[in-house]
Design a protein around this motif. Structure first.
Motif, PDB file in Angstrom:
ATOM      1  N   VAL A   1       0.870  -1.176   0.000  1.00  0.00           N
ATOM      2  CA  VAL A   1       0.000   0.000   0.000  1.00  0.00           C
ATOM      3  C   VAL A   1       0.906   1.225   0.000  1.00  0.00           C
ATOM      4  CG1 VAL A   1      -1.668   1.321   1.371  1.00  0.00           C
ATOM      5  CG2 VAL A   1      -1.882  -1.168   1.238  1.00  0.00           C
ATOM      6  N   LYS A   2       0.616   2.187  -0.887  1.00  0.00           N
ATOM      7  CA  LYS A   2       1.490   3.365  -1.013  1.00  0.00           C
ATOM      8  C   LYS A   2       1.186   4.416   0.060  1.00  0.00           C
ATOM      9  CE  LYS A   2       3.886   2.540  -4.881  1.00  0.00           C
ATOM     10  NZ  LYS A   2       3.166   2.205  -6.091  1.00  0.00           N
ATOM     11  N   ASP A   3      -0.095   4.661   0.323  1.00  0.00           N
ATOM     12  CA  ASP A   3      -0.458   5.693   1.303  1.00  0.00           C
ATOM     13  C   ASP A   3      -0.975   4.999   2.569  1.00  0.00           C
ATOM     14  OD1 ASP A   3      -1.214   7.928   2.679  1.00  0.00           O
ATOM     15  OD2 ASP A   3      -2.366   8.820   1.033  1.00  0.00           O
ATOM     16  N   THR A   4      -0.025   4.584   3.408  1.00  0.00           N
ATOM     17  CA  THR A   4      -0.401   3.693   4.525  1.00  0.00           C
ATOM     18  C   THR A   4      -1.111   4.426   5.660  1.00  0.00           C
ATOM     19  OG1 THR A   4       1.763   3.990   5.527  1.00  0.00           O
ATOM     20  CG2 THR A   4       1.493   2.092   4.074  1.00  0.00           C
ATOM     21  N   THR A   5      -0.947   5.760   5.742  1.00  0.00           N
ATOM     22  CA  THR A   5      -1.611   6.488   6.832  1.00  0.00           C
ATOM     23  C   THR A   5      -2.867   7.215   6.358  1.00  0.00           C
ATOM     24  OG1 THR A   5      -0.249   8.448   6.472  1.00  0.00           O
ATOM     25  CG2 THR A   5       0.551   6.861   8.107  1.00  0.00           C
ATOM     26  N   ALA A   6      -3.285   6.938   5.126  1.00  0.00           N
ATOM     27  CA  ALA A   6      -4.458   7.632   4.573  1.00  0.00           C
ATOM     28  C   ALA A   6      -5.670   7.472   5.491  1.00  0.00           C
ATOM     29  CB  ALA A   6      -4.783   7.066   3.197  1.00  0.00           C
ATOM     30  N   GLY A   7      -6.423   8.551   5.605  1.00  0.00           N
ATOM     31  CA  GLY A   7      -7.610   8.518   6.462  1.00  0.00           C
ATOM     32  C   GLY A   7      -8.895   8.679   5.670  1.00  0.00           C
ATOM     33  N   PHE A   8      -8.843   8.381   4.370  1.00  0.00           N
ATOM     34  CA  PHE A   8     -10.024   8.502   3.509  1.00  0.00           C
ATOM     35  C   PHE A   8     -10.227   7.125   2.886  1.00  0.00           C
ATOM     36  CE2 PHE A   8     -11.893  11.167  -0.252  1.00  0.00           C
ATOM     37  CZ  PHE A   8     -13.159  11.082   0.314  1.00  0.00           C
ATOM     38  N   VAL A   9     -11.212   6.400   3.384  1.00  0.00           N
ATOM     39  CA  VAL A   9     -11.305   4.967   3.076  1.00  0.00           C
ATOM     40  C   VAL A   9     -12.757   4.556   2.924  1.00  0.00           C
ATOM     41  CG1 VAL A   9     -10.789   2.642   3.983  1.00  0.00           C
ATOM     42  CG2 VAL A   9      -9.232   4.527   4.501  1.00  0.00           C
ATOM     43  N   CYS A  10     -13.012   3.594   2.028  1.00  0.00           N
ATOM     44  CA  CYS A  10     -14.313   2.925   1.986  1.00  0.00           C
ATOM     45  C   CYS A  10     -14.082   1.434   2.240  1.00  0.00           C
ATOM     46  CB  CYS A  10     -14.969   3.112   0.618  1.00  0.00           C
ATOM     47  SG  CYS A  10     -16.498   2.163   0.421  1.00  0.00           S
ATOM     48  N   TYR A  11     -14.768   0.895   3.242  1.00  0.00           N
ATOM     49  CA  TYR A  11     -14.688  -0.538   3.533  1.00  0.00           C
ATOM     50  C   TYR A  11     -15.996  -1.203   3.138  1.00  0.00           C
ATOM     51  CZ  TYR A  11     -11.232   0.841   7.165  1.00  0.00           C
ATOM     52  OH  TYR A  11     -10.174   1.358   7.866  1.00  0.00           O
ATOM     53  N   ARG A  12     -15.892  -2.361   2.524  1.00  0.00           N
ATOM     54  CA  ARG A  12     -17.067  -3.225   2.485  1.00  0.00           C
ATOM     55  C   ARG A  12     -17.304  -3.710   3.908  1.00  0.00           C
ATOM     56  NH1 ARG A  12     -18.949  -5.825  -1.864  1.00  0.00           N
ATOM     57  NH2 ARG A  12     -17.838  -5.237  -3.721  1.00  0.00           N
ATOM     58  N   ALA A  13     -18.560  -3.836   4.315  1.00  0.00           N
ATOM     59  CA  ALA A  13     -18.852  -4.254   5.691  1.00  0.00           C
ATOM     60  C   ALA A  13     -18.164  -5.573   6.038  1.00  0.00           C
ATOM     61  CB  ALA A  13     -20.366  -4.386   5.866  1.00  0.00           C
ATOM     62  N   GLU A  14     -18.021  -6.466   5.040  1.00  0.00           N
ATOM     63  CA  GLU A  14     -17.419  -7.788   5.305  1.00  0.00           C
ATOM     64  C   GLU A  14     -16.004  -7.651   5.886  1.00  0.00           C
ATOM     65  OE1 GLU A  14     -18.953  -6.885   2.581  1.00  0.00           O
ATOM     66  OE2 GLU A  14     -20.562  -8.346   2.259  1.00  0.00           O
ATOM     67  N   VAL A  15     -15.281  -6.612   5.455  1.00  0.00           N
ATOM     68  CA  VAL A  15     -13.917  -6.428   5.958  1.00  0.00           C
ATOM     69  C   VAL A  15     -13.955  -6.143   7.456  1.00  0.00           C
ATOM     70  CG1 VAL A  15     -11.826  -5.013   5.781  1.00  0.00           C
ATOM     71  CG2 VAL A  15     -13.170  -5.526   3.726  1.00  0.00           C
ATOM     72  N   LEU A  16     -14.817  -5.206   7.845  1.00  0.00           N
ATOM     73  CA  LEU A  16     -14.877  -4.826   9.263  1.00  0.00           C
ATOM     74  C   LEU A  16     -15.489  -5.942  10.103  1.00  0.00           C
ATOM     75  CD1 LEU A  16     -15.940  -1.094   8.804  1.00  0.00           C
ATOM     76  CD2 LEU A  16     -13.652  -2.016   9.208  1.00  0.00           C
ATOM     77  N   GLU A  17     -16.390  -6.719   9.494  1.00  0.00           N
ATOM     78  CA  GLU A  17     -16.980  -7.847  10.227  1.00  0.00           C
ATOM     79  C   GLU A  17     -15.950  -8.948  10.462  1.00  0.00           C
ATOM     80  OE1 GLU A  17     -21.558  -7.395   8.563  1.00  0.00           O
ATOM     81  OE2 GLU A  17     -20.126  -8.678   7.513  1.00  0.00           O
ATOM     82  N   SER A  18     -14.975  -9.042   9.558  1.00  0.00           N
ATOM     83  CA  SER A  18     -13.988 -10.126   9.667  1.00  0.00           C
ATOM     84  C   SER A  18     -12.875  -9.810  10.648  1.00  0.00           C
ATOM     85  CB  SER A  18     -13.341 -10.382   8.307  1.00  0.00           C
ATOM     86  OG  SER A  18     -14.323 -10.707   7.373  1.00  0.00           O
ATOM     87  N   ILE A  19     -12.728  -8.525  10.955  1.00  0.00           N
ATOM     88  CA  ILE A  19     -11.641  -8.119  11.864  1.00  0.00           C
ATOM     89  C   ILE A  19     -12.179  -8.053  13.293  1.00  0.00           C
ATOM     90  CG2 ILE A  19     -10.114  -6.187  12.465  1.00  0.00           C
ATOM     91  CD1 ILE A  19      -9.996  -5.479   9.470  1.00  0.00           C
ATOM     92  N   ASN A  20     -11.403  -8.577  14.231  1.00  0.00           N
ATOM     93  CA  ASN A  20     -11.768  -8.414  15.640  1.00  0.00           C
ATOM     94  C   ASN A  20     -11.395  -6.973  16.045  1.00  0.00           C
ATOM     95  OD1 ASN A  20     -11.971  -8.333  18.376  1.00  0.00           O
ATOM     96  ND2 ASN A  20     -10.936 -10.283  18.735  1.00  0.00           N
ATOM     97  N   LEU A  21     -12.375  -6.101  16.008  1.00  0.00           N
ATOM     98  CA  LEU A  21     -12.093  -4.659  16.174  1.00  0.00           C
ATOM     99  C   LEU A  21     -11.527  -4.334  17.555  1.00  0.00           C
ATOM    100  CD1 LEU A  21     -15.218  -3.259  14.286  1.00  0.00           C
ATOM    101  CD2 LEU A  21     -12.851  -3.270  13.475  1.00  0.00           C
TER     102      LEU A  21
END
Ligand SMILES: Nc1nc2c(ncn2[C@@H]2O[C@H](COP(=O)(O)OP(=O)(O)O[C@H]3O[C@H](CO)[C@@H](O)[C@H](O)[C@@H]3O)[C@@H](O)[C@H]2O)c(=O)[nH]1
Length: 269
Positions: free
Chosen positions: A156-176
């Motif tokens: 990933v080139k911009d690793t600290t970027a704070g402008f992001v769109c997640y599919r819900a599945e990504v956030l559901e798969s991570i233990n937040l």
């Protein structure tokens, strides 16, 4: 289109000059975005401005208030859980200060609709860039991304970027509850966790413009957390089975202290 398709989470601390403008700009797009503001008890009255605006956007503009400044990372984690619990399918991160152009929200959404699991508004891919950002911030940001890539090998080139769109599945798969960093390192860790879990990450070029109103919340502690955090992530991925532990429903934890940190957070009822 289902009602609960897209929500933009905006964390705020002292964003009085920006918040109404950015909310109006997002709703002016007429693209059915909902907006959730997570305010950390801003002394400048940011939350009151959001509350007053809620009657203009019934059922579309939401506010969560915490009693003190607890960091960008825990604000987003709260927003992610809030949004998943209500069934939103595409969940966005965005700053309040117009560094991220509302018009680009739709481009991030399209990238996810076309197959990406996570779309990042990136300053450091062809076509991306920064405008009016002080030279020391550019150096820090580019240097931070390079350092992260060298240590973690994350593509990933911009690793600290704070402008992001997640599919819900990504956030559901991570233990937040396992995402433990608060500042820029939080941004790095979210990308690292998604990458480790095998999700497709696409960088969409954006022009990042420095804020015109208010001040950045950047401080030395954020840099320190970033430098050490990247080393920790690499260490945990090499020796502590990070991938398995950051997965949702994992019984083991990488960061047992997180539980304690969570209890410090007081919510405004
Ligand atoms: N709720 C909450 N919000 C916060 C906190 N700290 C910052 N924010 C909010 O988070 C957003 C970003 O904070 P800034 O202080 O404006 O960030 P920046 O210095 O411009 O940082 C930029 O670069 C970072 C590194 O690349 C990025 O991580 C960040 O998203 C942004 O692009 C703003 O909306 C700000 O009000 C906090 O402790 N709590």
């Amino acid at each position: 289109m289902p009602d609960l398709e897209k929500i933009v989470i905006i964390p705020t601390y002292n964003e009085r000059e920006n918040i109404a403008l950015i909310i109006d700009a997002i709703f002016a797009l007429r693209q059915d975005f909902h907006v959730l503001v997570i305010d950390d008890g801003s002394p400048d009255g940011t939350a009151a401005i959001v509350k007053a605006l809620q009657s203009n956007y019934p059922g579309q503009l939401f506010l969560e208030q915490r009693t003190g400044k607890l960091g960008l990372g825990t604000a987003y984690i709260h927003g992610f859980k809030w949004s998943l619990a209500r069934g939103y399918r595409f969940i966005f991160e965005m700053d309040a200060d117009f560094s991220h152009s509302p018009a680009d929200l739709q481009r991030l959404y399209e990238a996810c609709k076309q197959g990406a699991d996570m779309a990042i508004g990136s300053r450091y891919v062809a076509g991306g860039g920064t405008v009016n950002w002080p030279r020391n911030r550019i150096l820090l940001s580019k240097g931070g991304s390079l350092y992260t890539r060298l240590i973690t090998w994350m593509p990933v080139k911009d690793t600290t970027a704070g402008f992001v769109c997640y599919r819900a599945e990504v956030l559901e798969s991570i233990n937040l509850d396992q995402i433990r960093f608060l500042g820029y390192a939080f941004q790095i860790e979210m990308k690292f966790a998604a990458w480790k879990l095998g999700f497709t990450i696409k960088e969409v070029p954006i022009i990042f413009e420095d804020r015109k109103f208010g001040a950045s919340k950047m401080h030395k502690g954020i840099v320190k957390e970033g430098i050490l955090g990247v080393l920790k992530l690499r260490w945990y991925s090499l020796f502590k089975d990070y991938r398995n532990r950051v997965k949702n429903n994992s019984s083991t934890s990488v960061f047992p202290a997180m539980q304690r940190d969570d209890q410090k957070i007081k919510w405004v009822k």
